[in-house]
Scaffold this motif. Sequence first.
Motif, PDB file in Angstrom:
ATOM      1  N   CYS A  25       0.862  -1.188   0.000  1.00 58.01           N
ATOM      2  CA  CYS A  25       0.000   0.000   0.000  1.00 58.01           C
ATOM      3  C   CYS A  25       0.892   1.230   0.000  1.00 58.01           C
ATOM      4  N   SER A  26       0.982   1.885  -1.119  1.00 57.66           N
ATOM      5  CA  SER A  26       1.963   2.943  -1.334  1.00 57.66           C
ATOM      6  C   SER A  26       1.975   4.011  -0.246  1.00 57.66           C
ATOM      7  N   GLY A  27       0.819   4.553   0.088  1.00 56.52           N
ATOM      8  CA  GLY A  27       0.771   5.608   1.093  1.00 56.52           C
ATOM      9  C   GLY A  27       1.242   5.128   2.454  1.00 56.52           C
ATOM     10  N   ASN A  28       0.801   3.939   2.842  1.00 55.23           N
ATOM     11  CA  ASN A  28       1.195   3.393   4.145  1.00 55.23           C
ATOM     12  C   ASN A  28       2.687   3.074   4.205  1.00 55.23           C
ATOM     13  N   THR A  29       3.207   2.428   3.169  1.00 52.64           N
ATOM     14  CA  THR A  29       4.622   2.059   3.201  1.00 52.64           C
ATOM     15  C   THR A  29       5.511   3.298   3.112  1.00 52.64           C
ATOM     16  N   GLN A  30       5.110   4.293   2.322  1.00 55.18           N
ATOM     17  CA  GLN A  30       5.883   5.534   2.265  1.00 55.18           C
ATOM     18  C   GLN A  30       5.857   6.254   3.608  1.00 55.18           C
ATOM     19  N   GLY A  31       4.706   6.232   4.267  1.00 58.87           N
ATOM     20  CA  GLY A  31       4.576   6.875   5.572  1.00 58.87           C
ATOM     21  C   GLY A  31       5.444   6.211   6.619  1.00 58.87           C
ATOM     22  N   VAL A  32       5.395   4.898   6.688  1.00 63.64           N
ATOM     23  CA  VAL A  32       6.211   4.159   7.653  1.00 63.64           C
ATOM     24  C   VAL A  32       7.693   4.407   7.363  1.00 63.64           C
ATOM     25  N   ALA A  33       8.070   4.358   6.099  1.00 63.18           N
ATOM     26  CA  ALA A  33       9.468   4.576   5.718  1.00 63.18           C
ATOM     27  C   ALA A  33       9.937   5.967   6.145  1.00 63.18           C
ATOM     28  N   ALA A  34       9.111   6.980   5.919  1.00 64.85           N
ATOM     29  CA  ALA A  34       9.490   8.347   6.284  1.00 64.85           C
ATOM     30  C   ALA A  34       9.596   8.520   7.795  1.00 64.85           C
ATOM     31  N   LEU A  35       8.725   7.876   8.539  1.00 67.85           N
ATOM     32  CA  LEU A  35       8.721   8.025   9.996  1.00 67.85           C
ATOM     33  C   LEU A  35       9.956   7.424  10.665  1.00 67.85           C
ATOM     34  N   VAL A  36      10.517   6.364  10.092  1.00 69.01           N
ATOM     35  CA  VAL A  36      11.640   5.711  10.754  1.00 69.01           C
ATOM     36  C   VAL A  36      13.001   6.285  10.368  1.00 69.01           C
ATOM     37  N   VAL A  37      13.067   7.126   9.341  1.00 67.59           N
ATOM     38  CA  VAL A  37      14.344   7.719   8.946  1.00 67.59           C
ATOM     39  C   VAL A  37      14.881   8.569  10.100  1.00 67.59           C
ATOM     40  N   GLY A  38      16.142   8.337  10.427  1.00 66.63           N
ATOM     41  CA  GLY A  38      16.782   9.039  11.531  1.00 66.63           C
ATOM     42  C   GLY A  38      16.625   8.342  12.870  1.00 66.63           C
ATOM     43  N   MET A  39      15.778   7.328  12.920  1.00 68.93           N
ATOM     44  CA  MET A  39      15.504   6.605  14.160  1.00 68.93           C
ATOM     45  C   MET A  39      16.554   5.511  14.361  1.00 68.93           C
ATOM     46  N   ASN A  40      16.824   5.181  15.599  1.00 75.86           N
ATOM     47  CA  ASN A  40      17.664   4.042  15.922  1.00 75.86           C
ATOM     48  C   ASN A  40      16.903   2.779  15.524  1.00 75.86           C
ATOM     49  N   ALA A  41      17.589   1.853  14.867  1.00 71.17           N
ATOM     50  CA  ALA A  41      16.943   0.636  14.373  1.00 71.17           C
ATOM     51  C   ALA A  41      16.286  -0.160  15.493  1.00 71.17           C
ATOM     52  N   ASN A  42      16.920  -0.243  16.653  1.00 75.63           N
ATOM     53  CA  ASN A  42      16.334  -0.991  17.767  1.00 75.63           C
ATOM     54  C   ASN A  42      15.045  -0.351  18.264  1.00 75.63           C
ATOM     55  N   GLU A  43      14.986   0.966  18.253  1.00 75.39           N
ATOM     56  CA  GLU A  43      13.761   1.683  18.643  1.00 75.39           C
ATOM     57  C   GLU A  43      12.640   1.383  17.642  1.00 75.39           C
ATOM     58  N   ALA A  44      12.976   1.410  16.349  1.00 76.97           N
ATOM     59  CA  ALA A  44      11.983   1.114  15.318  1.00 76.97           C
ATOM     60  C   ALA A  44      11.468  -0.316  15.466  1.00 76.97           C
ATOM     61  N   ILE A  45      12.363  -1.257  15.737  1.00 75.09           N
ATOM     62  CA  ILE A  45      11.971  -2.652  15.924  1.00 75.09           C
ATOM     63  C   ILE A  45      10.987  -2.756  17.084  1.00 75.09           C
ATOM     64  N   ALA A  46      11.307  -2.110  18.189  1.00 71.64           N
ATOM     65  CA  ALA A  46      10.441  -2.160  19.370  1.00 71.64           C
ATOM     66  C   ALA A  46       9.053  -1.595  19.078  1.00 71.64           C
ATOM     67  N   ARG A  47       8.979  -0.570  18.247  1.00 71.72           N
ATOM     68  CA  ARG A  47       7.689   0.062  17.941  1.00 71.72           C
ATOM     69  C   ARG A  47       6.880  -0.693  16.899  1.00 71.72           C
ATOM     70  N   LEU A  48       7.548  -1.350  15.955  1.00 76.01           N
ATOM     71  CA  LEU A  48       6.850  -1.935  14.803  1.00 76.01           C
ATOM     72  C   LEU A  48       6.572  -3.440  14.918  1.00 76.01           C
ATOM     73  N   ALA A  49       7.376  -4.156  15.688  1.00 73.46           N
ATOM     74  CA  ALA A  49       7.243  -5.616  15.776  1.00 73.46           C
ATOM     75  C   ALA A  49       5.875  -6.000  16.331  1.00 73.46           C
ATOM     76  N   GLY A  50       5.248  -6.950  15.668  1.00 68.93           N
ATOM     77  CA  GLY A  50       3.968  -7.478  16.143  1.00 68.93           C
ATOM     78  C   GLY A  50       2.730  -6.790  15.580  1.00 68.93           C
ATOM     79  N   ILE A  51       2.909  -5.705  14.821  1.00 69.76           N
ATOM     80  CA  ILE A  51       1.751  -5.045  14.207  1.00 69.76           C
ATOM     81  C   ILE A  51       1.173  -5.976  13.146  1.00 69.76           C
ATOM     82  N   ARG A  52      -0.146  -6.095  13.151  1.00 70.52           N
ATOM     83  CA  ARG A  52      -0.829  -6.970  12.194  1.00 70.52           C
ATOM     84  C   ARG A  52      -1.611  -6.141  11.183  1.00 70.52           C
ATOM     85  N   CYS A  53      -1.851  -6.720  10.019  1.00 70.41           N
ATOM     86  CA  CYS A  53      -2.646  -6.087   8.969  1.00 70.41           C
ATOM     87  C   CYS A  53      -3.919  -6.915   8.792  1.00 70.41           C
TER      88      CYS A  53
END
Length: 85
Positions: A34-62
């Motif tokens: 889903c272009s809008g969703n994937t672009q949004g998620v990609a933009a939000l995590v730029v500059g973030m520590n990878a471990n922080e992003a993992i903690a926030r995103l892991a386990g989200i279901r569609c």
Amino acid sequence: MKTFTYTPQGVCSRRIEIVLDGESIEQVKFLGGCSGNTQGVAALVVGMNANEAIARLAGIRCGFKATSCPDQLAKALTQALAVSE
């Protein structure tokens, strides 16, 4: 900086490309999904520590799926960090 490519499982996106500078996320690009969703998620995590992003995103279901593009990004980041050690 290192570039990693991940093939997601169980979602609409077909590939995730990640650029890391150490543990800092410099760029994320989804191919498909889903272009809008994937672009949004990609933009939000730029500059973030990878471990922080993992903690926030892991386990989200569609919907009824056991995973999602954000969850797959968490898995991709986990793999990328393991490879770069």
